[in-house]
Motif scaffolding. Structure first.
Motif, PDB file in Angstrom:
ATOM      1  N   MET A   1       0.430  80.831  61.404  1.00  0.00           N
ATOM      2  CA  MET A   1       1.297  80.393  60.839  1.00  0.00           C
ATOM      3  C   MET A   1       1.322  79.757  59.481  1.00  0.00           C
ATOM      4  O   MET A   1       1.933  80.056  58.455  1.00  0.00           O
ATOM      5  N   GLU A   2       0.296  78.773  59.415  1.00  0.00           N
ATOM      6  CA  GLU A   2      -0.261  78.240  58.162  1.00  0.00           C
ATOM      7  C   GLU A   2      -0.339  79.385  56.992  1.00  0.00           C
ATOM      8  O   GLU A   2      -0.149  79.247  55.957  1.00  0.00           O
ATOM      9  N   VAL A   3      -1.406  80.453  57.352  1.00  0.00           N
ATOM     10  CA  VAL A   3      -1.555  81.325  56.401  1.00  0.00           C
ATOM     11  C   VAL A   3      -0.327  82.162  55.948  1.00  0.00           C
ATOM     12  O   VAL A   3      -0.208  82.328  54.780  1.00  0.00           O
ATOM     13  N   LEU A   4       0.704  82.403  56.823  1.00  0.00           N
ATOM     14  CA  LEU A   4       1.975  82.927  56.410  1.00  0.00           C
ATOM     15  C   LEU A   4       2.581  82.019  55.492  1.00  0.00           C
ATOM     16  O   LEU A   4       3.069  82.365  54.453  1.00  0.00           O
ATOM     17  N   LEU A   5       2.754  80.830  55.746  1.00  0.00           N
ATOM     18  CA  LEU A   5       3.390  79.833  54.742  1.00  0.00           C
ATOM     19  C   LEU A   5       2.737  79.818  53.452  1.00  0.00           C
ATOM     20  O   LEU A   5       3.504  79.644  52.338  1.00  0.00           O
ATOM     21  N   ASP A   6       1.431  79.931  53.445  1.00  0.00           N
ATOM     22  CA  ASP A   6       0.776  79.786  52.198  1.00  0.00           C
ATOM     23  C   ASP A   6       0.963  80.994  51.427  1.00  0.00           C
ATOM     24  O   ASP A   6       0.936  80.995  50.232  1.00  0.00           O
ATOM     25  N   MET A   7       1.046  82.167  51.955  1.00  0.00           N
ATOM     26  CA  MET A   7       1.467  83.493  51.344  1.00  0.00           C
ATOM     27  C   MET A   7       2.718  83.388  50.941  1.00  0.00           C
ATOM     28  O   MET A   7       3.110  83.894  49.781  1.00  0.00           O
ATOM     29  N   ILE A   8       3.768  82.920  51.466  1.00  0.00           N
ATOM     30  CA  ILE A   8       5.071  82.763  51.058  1.00  0.00           C
ATOM     31  C   ILE A   8       5.098  81.847  49.839  1.00  0.00           C
ATOM     32  O   ILE A   8       5.718  82.071  48.795  1.00  0.00           O
ATOM     33  N   HIS A   9       4.456  80.824  49.890  1.00  0.00           N
ATOM     34  CA  HIS A   9       4.436  79.902  48.698  1.00  0.00           C
ATOM     35  C   HIS A   9       3.717  80.487  47.786  1.00  0.00           C
ATOM     36  O   HIS A   9       4.357  80.286  46.434  1.00  0.00           O
ATOM     37  N   GLN A  10       2.571  81.368  47.680  1.00  0.00           N
ATOM     38  CA  GLN A  10       2.125  81.928  46.533  1.00  0.00           C
ATOM     39  C   GLN A  10       3.027  82.809  46.031  1.00  0.00           C
ATOM     40  O   GLN A  10       3.302  83.115  44.718  1.00  0.00           O
ATOM     41  N   PHE A  11       3.723  83.604  46.754  1.00  0.00           N
ATOM     42  CA  PHE A  11       4.845  84.823  46.304  1.00  0.00           C
ATOM     43  C   PHE A  11       5.914  83.884  45.579  1.00  0.00           C
ATOM     44  O   PHE A  11       6.106  84.176  44.307  1.00  0.00           O
ATOM     45  N   ASP A  12       6.399  82.565  46.160  1.00  0.00           N
ATOM     46  CA  ASP A  12       7.389  81.822  45.559  1.00  0.00           C
ATOM     47  C   ASP A  12       6.896  81.307  44.099  1.00  0.00           C
ATOM     48  O   ASP A  12       7.547  81.602  43.215  1.00  0.00           O
ATOM     49  N   TYR A  13       5.735  80.973  44.011  1.00  0.00           N
ATOM     50  CA  TYR A  13       5.098  80.429  42.776  1.00  0.00           C
ATOM     51  C   TYR A  13       4.847  81.569  41.821  1.00  0.00           C
ATOM     52  O   TYR A  13       5.092  81.254  40.766  1.00  0.00           O
ATOM     53  N   SER A  14       4.219  82.612  42.208  1.00  0.00           N
ATOM     54  CA  SER A  14       4.178  83.912  41.161  1.00  0.00           C
ATOM     55  C   SER A  14       5.276  84.276  40.481  1.00  0.00           C
ATOM     56  O   SER A  14       5.224  84.733  39.360  1.00  0.00           O
ATOM     57  N   ILE A  15       6.323  84.223  41.439  1.00  0.00           N
ATOM     58  CA  ILE A  15       7.531  84.704  40.676  1.00  0.00           C
ATOM     59  C   ILE A  15       8.421  83.881  39.723  1.00  0.00           C
ATOM     60  O   ILE A  15       8.627  84.096  38.660  1.00  0.00           O
ATOM     61  N   LEU A  16       8.060  82.360  40.179  1.00  0.00           N
ATOM     62  CA  LEU A  16       8.573  81.495  39.090  1.00  0.00           C
ATOM     63  C   LEU A  16       7.623  81.538  37.752  1.00  0.00           C
ATOM     64  O   LEU A  16       8.137  81.202  36.777  1.00  0.00           O
ATOM     65  N   VAL A  17       6.238  81.831  37.926  1.00  0.00           N
ATOM     66  CA  VAL A  17       5.663  81.806  36.990  1.00  0.00           C
ATOM     67  C   VAL A  17       5.751  83.014  35.904  1.00  0.00           C
ATOM     68  O   VAL A  17       5.979  83.009  34.764  1.00  0.00           O
ATOM     69  N   GLN A  18       6.200  84.128  36.550  1.00  0.00           N
ATOM     70  CA  GLN A  18       6.420  85.266  35.776  1.00  0.00           C
ATOM     71  C   GLN A  18       7.875  85.005  35.115  1.00  0.00           C
ATOM     72  O   GLN A  18       8.006  85.448  33.892  1.00  0.00           O
ATOM     73  N   ILE A  19       8.969  84.433  35.852  1.00  0.00           N
ATOM     74  CA  ILE A  19      10.090  84.246  35.022  1.00  0.00           C
ATOM     75  C   ILE A  19       9.829  83.279  33.745  1.00  0.00           C
ATOM     76  O   ILE A  19      10.204  83.331  32.694  1.00  0.00           O
ATOM     77  N   SER A  20       9.080  82.157  34.202  1.00  0.00           N
ATOM     78  CA  SER A  20       8.717  81.007  33.042  1.00  0.00           C
ATOM     79  C   SER A  20       8.101  81.962  31.853  1.00  0.00           C
ATOM     80  O   SER A  20       8.358  81.517  30.534  1.00  0.00           O
ATOM     81  N   ASP A  21       7.035  82.666  32.361  1.00  0.00           N
ATOM     82  CA  ASP A  21       6.341  83.402  31.062  1.00  0.00           C
ATOM     83  C   ASP A  21       6.971  84.462  30.338  1.00  0.00           C
ATOM     84  O   ASP A  21       7.003  84.512  29.143  1.00  0.00           O
ATOM     85  N   SER A  22       7.784  85.029  31.122  1.00  0.00           N
ATOM     86  CA  SER A  22       8.493  86.350  30.270  1.00  0.00           C
ATOM     87  C   SER A  22       9.718  86.140  29.804  1.00  0.00           C
ATOM     88  O   SER A  22      10.318  87.033  29.070  1.00  0.00           O
ATOM     89  N   MET A  23      10.484  85.242  30.307  1.00  0.00           N
ATOM     90  CA  MET A  23      12.199  85.109  30.169  1.00  0.00           C
ATOM     91  C   MET A  23      12.463  83.844  29.295  1.00  0.00           C
ATOM     92  O   MET A  23      13.413  83.955  28.929  1.00  0.00           O
TER      93      MET A  23
END
Length: 190
Positions: A1-23
């Motif tokens: 379960m913790e691995v899944l939560l870490d994957m979701i958190h990484q996914f969340d974070y990467s999208i925010l970084v992409q928005i922040s860097d490109s838009m």
């Protein structure tokens, strides 16, 4: 379960970084700040719902929107946020800069998104075309929360999902209540 939560958190974070860097930057920051302010306290939706209450043809939609907003407030802000207590992205990640100061410290679910989709769903329950336009506004408000870096994508998705459920429930409850009131009036008039 913790691995899944870490994957979701990484996914969340990467999208925010992409928005922040490109838009982000310049006039766009102002536009998204204004769009997000439309959802502050559900004000846009409350005003629209109250206006709809004045007209017989849209009265149920207005009542359902207000009920949806109340249900959404109770479910999202009173029940879920204090239970989950997810810190906002800019708190957890120092490289993410929030462009506004949110009114509360918890991130999950997005209250702006929840209230917007609740109101849009309730409106769509009665008036499909107007409801679809409201969904567009709700989606813009939801995206603004990501752009401004005050919510994770999963916060917004949860707000959208819960908001739709609240709006449908409010529409159903409003119909039941209005039908009951109509039946009582008919009995009194007989």
């Amino acid at each position: 379960m913790e691995v899944l939560l870490d994957m979701i958190h990484q996914f969340d974070y990467s999208i925010l970084v992409q928005i922040s860097d490109s838009m982000r930057g310049g006039f766009s920051d102002t536009v998204w700040t204004v769009i997000t302010s439309l959802g502050n306290g559900g004000a846009l939706w409350i005003v629209l719902a109250v206006v709809l209450l004045f007209f017989r043809k849209t009265r149920r939609a207005g009542a359902a929107m207000l009920a949806a907003l109340l249900i959404g407030l109770l479910v999202g802000n009173v029940l879920i946020k204090p239970m989950v207590m997810r810190p906002r992205p800019f708190v957890t990640h120092s490289d993410l800069i929030a462009l506004i100061h949110p009114s509360d410290q918890w991130s999950f679910p997005s209250g702006h998104t929840l209230s917007s989709f609740a109101a849009a769903s309730a409106l769509c329950f009665y008036h499909r075309k107007s409801g679809l336009l409201a969904f567009v506004v709700a989606a813009l408000i939801g995206f603004s929360r990501l752009y401004l870096c005050v919510h994770y994508p999963t916060d917004v998705l949860a707000g959208m999902f819960l908001g739709i459920l609240c709006g449908l429930l409010a529409g159903w409850l409003t119909d039941r209540a209005a039908d009951r009131i109509h039946t009582i009036r008919l009995r009194k008039g007989a």
